[in-house]
Scaffold this motif. Sequence first.
Motif, PDB file in Angstrom:
ATOM      1  N   MET A   1       0.860  -1.181   0.000  1.00  0.00           N
ATOM      2  CA  MET A   1       0.000   0.000   0.000  1.00  0.00           C
ATOM      3  C   MET A   1       0.899   1.233   0.000  1.00  0.00           C
ATOM      4  O   MET A   1       1.896   1.271   0.702  1.00  0.00           O
ATOM      5  N   GLN A   5      -2.598   4.955  -3.185  1.00  0.00           N
ATOM      6  CA  GLN A   5      -3.539   3.833  -3.138  1.00  0.00           C
ATOM      7  C   GLN A   5      -4.492   3.968  -1.948  1.00  0.00           C
ATOM      8  O   GLN A   5      -5.688   3.701  -2.061  1.00  0.00           O
ATOM      9  N   ALA A   6      -3.952   4.357  -0.806  1.00  0.00           N
ATOM     10  CA  ALA A   6      -4.766   4.492   0.408  1.00  0.00           C
ATOM     11  C   ALA A   6      -5.822   5.570   0.228  1.00  0.00           C
ATOM     12  O   ALA A   6      -7.001   5.366   0.554  1.00  0.00           O
ATOM     13  N   VAL A  25      -3.016   9.066   7.081  1.00  0.00           N
ATOM     14  CA  VAL A  25      -2.415   8.194   6.064  1.00  0.00           C
ATOM     15  C   VAL A  25      -0.943   8.568   5.875  1.00  0.00           C
ATOM     16  O   VAL A  25      -0.076   7.691   5.780  1.00  0.00           O
ATOM     17  N   SER A  29       2.445   6.243   6.286  1.00  0.00           N
ATOM     18  CA  SER A  29       3.376   6.175   5.159  1.00  0.00           C
ATOM     19  C   SER A  29       4.784   6.591   5.583  1.00  0.00           C
ATOM     20  O   SER A  29       5.768   5.930   5.248  1.00  0.00           O
ATOM     21  N   PHE A  63      -9.909   2.575   8.494  1.00  0.00           N
ATOM     22  CA  PHE A  63      -8.738   2.233   7.682  1.00  0.00           C
ATOM     23  C   PHE A  63      -8.473   0.728   7.714  1.00  0.00           C
ATOM     24  O   PHE A  63      -8.091   0.142   6.713  1.00  0.00           O
ATOM     25  N   ILE A  68      -6.474  -0.464   4.457  1.00  0.00           N
ATOM     26  CA  ILE A  68      -5.404   0.530   4.332  1.00  0.00           C
ATOM     27  C   ILE A  68      -4.311   0.229   5.352  1.00  0.00           C
ATOM     28  O   ILE A  68      -3.121   0.327   5.048  1.00  0.00           O
ATOM     29  N   PHE A  82       0.770   0.439   7.976  1.00  0.00           N
ATOM     30  CA  PHE A  82       0.304   0.403   6.597  1.00  0.00           C
ATOM     31  C   PHE A  82       0.216  -1.043   6.148  1.00  0.00           C
ATOM     32  O   PHE A  82       1.116  -1.838   6.428  1.00  0.00           O
ATOM     33  N   ASN A  83      -0.844  -1.393   5.446  1.00  0.00           N
ATOM     34  CA  ASN A  83      -0.999  -2.739   4.916  1.00  0.00           C
ATOM     35  C   ASN A  83       0.110  -3.002   3.902  1.00  0.00           C
ATOM     36  O   ASN A  83       0.435  -2.133   3.098  1.00  0.00           O
TER      37      ASN A  83
END
Length: 145
Positions: A1, A5-6, A25, A29, A63, A68, A82-83
């Motif tokens: 991810m 994309q998220a 997010v 990241s 999320f 996400i 984050f996934n």
Amino acid sequence: MDLKQALDLLKKNGYKYTGKRERMVHIFSEQGRYLTAKEVLDYMQKDYPGLSFDTVYRNLALFEDLGIIEGTEWDGERRYRFNCGGNSHHHHLICTECGRTRTIHVCPMNAILGKPDNFEITGHKFEIYGRCSECMESSSVSPSH
């Protein structure tokens, strides 16, 4: 991810693209490690001083539902990152000091269980907790006198 994309996933699922969600997010990241809700709140306090735990928890749950972020439990506390994304089956080594992860490319479940009789495995999670080499080095460095 990744970040784009998220944010696209939020929009695609009909959720508002708010500054708070975007900042959250960005935090996942930037950090690239497991974070507690408290850590997320602490990172967001500068930009959103009145932000509540409820708002953070609601967005973490959203999320996680959207894929996400992924969550795990250790030391009695839920933590999120984050996934990893992708469909490849893998597991993690997790540093309990810094929260960073490393992927295990072999599934230990195959060695432990194999394919059980009369049972279809539809999912499992395997995590190994410890300390990464960076955290071990930083804790072994003694202060100079």
